[in-house]
Write a protein that holds these residues in place. Structure first.
Motif, PDB file in Angstrom:
ATOM      1  N   PHE A  90      44.055 -11.933  15.496  1.00 56.85           N
ATOM      2  CA  PHE A  90      43.165 -10.945  14.715  1.00 56.85           C
ATOM      3  C   PHE A  90      41.921 -11.745  14.723  1.00 56.85           C
ATOM      4  N   PRO A  91      40.745 -11.172  14.695  1.00 50.41           N
ATOM      5  CA  PRO A  91      40.835  -9.579  15.170  1.00 50.41           C
ATOM      6  C   PRO A  91      40.780  -9.550  16.885  1.00 50.41           C
ATOM      7  N   ARG A  92      41.524  -8.234  16.950  1.00 52.98           N
ATOM      8  CA  ARG A  92      41.460  -7.790  18.480  1.00 52.98           C
ATOM      9  C   ARG A  92      40.362  -6.898  18.978  1.00 52.98           C
ATOM     10  N   THR A  93      39.803  -6.316  18.016  1.00 51.40           N
ATOM     11  CA  THR A  93      38.666  -5.199  18.429  1.00 51.40           C
ATOM     12  C   THR A  93      37.479  -5.519  17.549  1.00 51.40           C
ATOM     13  N   VAL A  94      36.376  -4.929  17.913  1.00 56.65           N
ATOM     14  CA  VAL A  94      34.964  -5.162  17.319  1.00 56.65           C
ATOM     15  C   VAL A  94      35.292  -4.384  15.625  1.00 56.65           C
ATOM     16  N   PRO A  95      35.814  -3.164  15.565  1.00 60.49           N
ATOM     17  CA  PRO A  95      35.930  -2.930  14.280  1.00 60.49           C
ATOM     18  C   PRO A  95      36.831  -3.755  13.411  1.00 60.49           C
ATOM     19  N   GLN A  96      37.973  -4.235  13.852  1.00 58.17           N
ATOM     20  CA  GLN A  96      38.494  -5.286  13.082  1.00 58.17           C
ATOM     21  C   GLN A  96      37.624  -6.465  12.770  1.00 58.17           C
ATOM     22  N   ALA A  97      36.892  -7.047  13.626  1.00 54.76           N
ATOM     23  CA  ALA A  97      36.016  -8.369  13.448  1.00 54.76           C
ATOM     24  C   ALA A  97      35.246  -7.781  12.192  1.00 54.76           C
ATOM     25  N   SER A  98      34.458  -6.729  12.239  1.00 48.94           N
ATOM     26  CA  SER A  98      33.609  -5.907  11.443  1.00 48.94           C
ATOM     27  C   SER A  98      34.186  -6.113   9.920  1.00 48.94           C
ATOM     28  N   MET A  99      35.565  -5.546   9.913  1.00 47.65           N
ATOM     29  CA  MET A  99      36.326  -5.369   8.524  1.00 47.65           C
ATOM     30  C   MET A  99      36.574  -6.685   8.026  1.00 47.65           C
ATOM     31  N   LEU A 100      36.753  -7.936   8.999  1.00 45.15           N
ATOM     32  CA  LEU A 100      37.062  -9.151   8.467  1.00 45.15           C
ATOM     33  C   LEU A 100      35.844  -9.801   7.883  1.00 45.15           C
ATOM     34  N   ASP A 101      34.843  -9.559   8.734  1.00 50.14           N
ATOM     35  CA  ASP A 101      33.523 -10.096   8.062  1.00 50.14           C
ATOM     36  C   ASP A 101      33.182  -9.505   6.698  1.00 50.14           C
ATOM     37  N   LYS A 102      33.455  -8.262   6.560  1.00 48.24           N
ATOM     38  CA  LYS A 102      32.995  -7.730   5.174  1.00 48.24           C
ATOM     39  C   LYS A 102      33.965  -7.930   4.209  1.00 48.24           C
ATOM     40  N   MET A 103      35.239  -8.278   4.494  1.00 46.81           N
ATOM     41  CA  MET A 103      36.365  -8.871   3.268  1.00 46.81           C
ATOM     42  C   MET A 103      35.967 -10.273   2.995  1.00 46.81           C
ATOM     43  N   LEU A 104      35.593 -10.968   4.101  1.00 47.57           N
ATOM     44  CA  LEU A 104      35.126 -12.549   3.829  1.00 47.57           C
ATOM     45  C   LEU A 104      33.812 -12.622   2.980  1.00 47.57           C
ATOM     46  N   GLU A 105      33.113 -11.524   3.286  1.00 52.05           N
ATOM     47  CA  GLU A 105      31.303 -11.394   2.744  1.00 52.05           C
ATOM     48  C   GLU A 105      31.814 -11.104   1.039  1.00 52.05           C
ATOM     49  N   ALA A 106      32.853 -10.230   0.596  1.00 50.99           N
ATOM     50  CA  ALA A 106      33.244  -9.857  -0.652  1.00 50.99           C
ATOM     51  C   ALA A 106      33.575 -11.068  -1.411  1.00 50.99           C
ATOM     52  N   ARG A 107      34.065 -12.077  -0.655  1.00 51.15           N
ATOM     53  CA  ARG A 107      34.709 -13.181  -1.103  1.00 51.15           C
ATOM     54  C   ARG A 107      33.449 -14.457  -1.262  1.00 51.15           C
ATOM     55  N   LYS A 108      32.344 -13.841  -0.875  1.00 48.70           N
ATOM     56  CA  LYS A 108      31.305 -14.930  -0.557  1.00 48.70           C
ATOM     57  C   LYS A 108      31.677 -16.197   0.230  1.00 48.70           C
ATOM     58  N   GLU A 109      32.061 -15.608   1.516  1.00 50.03           N
ATOM     59  CA  GLU A 109      32.590 -16.670   2.525  1.00 50.03           C
ATOM     60  C   GLU A 109      32.279 -16.019   3.690  1.00 50.03           C
ATOM     61  N   LYS A 110      32.181 -16.921   4.926  1.00 45.63           N
ATOM     62  CA  LYS A 110      31.981 -16.518   6.334  1.00 45.63           C
ATOM     63  C   LYS A 110      32.513 -17.641   7.310  1.00 45.63           C
ATOM     64  N   LEU A 111      32.724 -16.951   8.541  1.00 40.73           N
ATOM     65  CA  LEU A 111      33.287 -17.808   9.540  1.00 40.73           C
ATOM     66  C   LEU A 111      32.620 -19.010   9.885  1.00 40.73           C
ATOM     67  N   ASP A 112      33.062 -20.102  10.328  1.00 39.95           N
ATOM     68  CA  ASP A 112      32.195 -21.325  10.902  1.00 39.95           C
ATOM     69  C   ASP A 112      32.283 -21.247  12.179  1.00 39.95           C
ATOM     70  N   SER A 113      33.350 -20.865  12.803  1.00 43.06           N
ATOM     71  CA  SER A 113      33.460 -20.671  14.429  1.00 43.06           C
ATOM     72  C   SER A 113      34.549 -19.630  14.748  1.00 43.06           C
ATOM     73  N   VAL A 114      34.296 -19.483  16.297  1.00 42.76           N
ATOM     74  CA  VAL A 114      35.398 -18.673  16.948  1.00 42.76           C
ATOM     75  C   VAL A 114      35.577 -19.532  18.066  1.00 42.76           C
ATOM     76  N   VAL A 115      36.659 -19.975  18.340  1.00 43.22           N
ATOM     77  CA  VAL A 115      36.977 -20.867  19.482  1.00 43.22           C
ATOM     78  C   VAL A 115      37.891 -19.969  20.588  1.00 43.22           C
ATOM     79  N   GLN A 116      37.426 -19.924  21.773  1.00 43.42           N
ATOM     80  CA  GLN A 116      38.169 -19.406  22.843  1.00 43.42           C
ATOM     81  C   GLN A 116      38.772 -20.238  23.699  1.00 43.42           C
TER      82      GLN A 116
END
Length: 262
Positions: free
Chosen positions: A128-154
Motif C-alpha cells: 500500500f498504496p497501490r493507486t494515486v488516490p491511496q497515496a494521497s489519502m496516506l499523505d493526508k493521514m500522516l499530515e494530520a499526525r504531523k508526519e511525512k514519508l522519508d522515502s519510497v524504495v522500488q
C-alpha cells in the motif's frame, strides 16, 4: 619501603583496572540500549512486483531500524480475525464480494501507528498504496499526525527474470522453506532437505498467472511511482542482484533518507 611502594603501585593498578572495567561496562550497556539506526525515525514504503524480494527485505528493515512492518494483506486478515470494528466492517464487504475501501485500509494503518508499540520509531509499509488516490489519502493521514514519508524504495527487476525466478520456486508448506529448481535446488528433487516431505509449487506460480499479476502491478504502480518521483523521495534498487547486495543498497538509501531529516 620497597614492599610498601610495590603495594601502593599494585593498589593504583587495581583502581585503574576497576575504572576501565566500569567504563567498558557502561559503553557496552549504551551499545545495547542505543537504537540501531542513527535516525530518530524512519517512514518508508517498499514497492515491488510479486517475487521481487519484498518479503525478504522488509523483515530486515524492521530489525535493523527498529520499526514496524505493515503488510496490508496481513493487516487486513489480522483485523478480521480479531473482530475489530474495522475488521468487522471489512469482512461484511468481502463476504458480499466487494473490495475493501481505501478509507478502511488507511484506518487500519492509522490504528497500527497509534496502538502498535513497534511503530514508535516509524514503519515500513508493504502492499500500500497501490493507486494515486491511496497515496494521497496516506499523505493526508500522516499530515494530520504531523508526519511525512522519508522515502519510497522500488525493487526494480525485469518481468522475464522475475518469471524465471518464481516459476521455479518450490515451497515446503509446513515450514515455509523455499527452494528453486535452478538457483537453489533441494538435495533430492522435490523433497524438503530437513523433513524429507514433498515440496509444492504455488498454484499462482505459473507463467500465465504471473503475467496477469505483473500487468496489474505495472498499470497500478506506474502512476504511484510518478507521484512519489515528483515529491523527490523515490529511490530505485536493482532487485536482480543477490539478496545481500540488494540489502546493502537498500540499507544505504534508508539510512541516508532518515538522516536527512534528523
Amino acid at each position: 619501603m620497597a614492599v610498601q611502594d610495590e603495594l601502593e603501585y599494585l593498589k593504583s593498578l587495581v583502581t585503574q583496572l576497576n575504572e576501565k572495567i566500569q567504563a567498558l561496562e557502561a559503553k557496552a550497556k549504551d551499545a545495547v540500549t542505543k537504537p540501531k539506526t542513527p535516525a530518530q525515525h524512519l517512514r518508508t514504503i517498499l514497492v515491488g512486483p510479486p517475487g521481487a524480494g519484498k518479503g525478504t527485505q522488509a523483515p530486515r528493515i524492521k530489525e535493523e531500524f527498529c520499526v514496524c512492518h505493515i503488510a496490508t494483506g496481513d493487516l487486513l486478515r489480522d483485523q478480521v480475525s480479531r473482530k475489530t470494528a474495522l475488521g468487522v466492517e471489512a469482512k461484511k464487504i468481502m463476504d458480499a464480494g466487494g473490495l475493501v475501501g481505501d478509507d478502511i485500509v488507511v484506518g487500519m494503518i492509522k490504528d497500527q501507528l497509534e496502538n502498535n508499540k513497534e511503530c514508535k520509531n516509524g514503519f515500513v509499509l508493504d502492499g500500500f498504496p497501490r493507486t494515486v488516490p491511496q497515496a494521497s489519502m496516506l499523505d493526508k493521514m500522516l499530515e494530520a499526525r504531523k508526519e511525512k514519508l522519508d522515502s519510497v524504495v522500488q525493487l526494480v527487476i525485469e518481468d522475464q527474470l522475475l518469471i524465471s525466478r518464481i516459476t521455479g520456486r518450490l515451497i515446503h508448506p509446513a515450514s515455509g522453506r523455499t527452494y528453486h529448481k535452478e538457483f537453489n535446488p533441494p538435495k533430492k528433487p522435490n523433497v524438503d532437505d530437513v523433513t524429507g516431505e514433498p515440496l509444492i509449487q504455488r498454484s499462482d506460480d505459473n507463467v500465465e498467472a504471473l503475467r496477469k499479476r505483473l500487468k496489474v502491478f505495472h498499470s497500478q504502480t506506474g502512476p504511484v511511482v510518478d507521484y512519489y518521483k515528483q515529491k523527490g523521495i523515490w529511490h530505485p534498487i536493482d532487485a536482480a542482484q543477490s539478496p545481500k547486495l540488494v540489502w546493502e543498497n537498500l540499507r544505504s538509501v534508508l539510512a541516508k533518507s532518515a538522516e536527512g531529516k534528523s
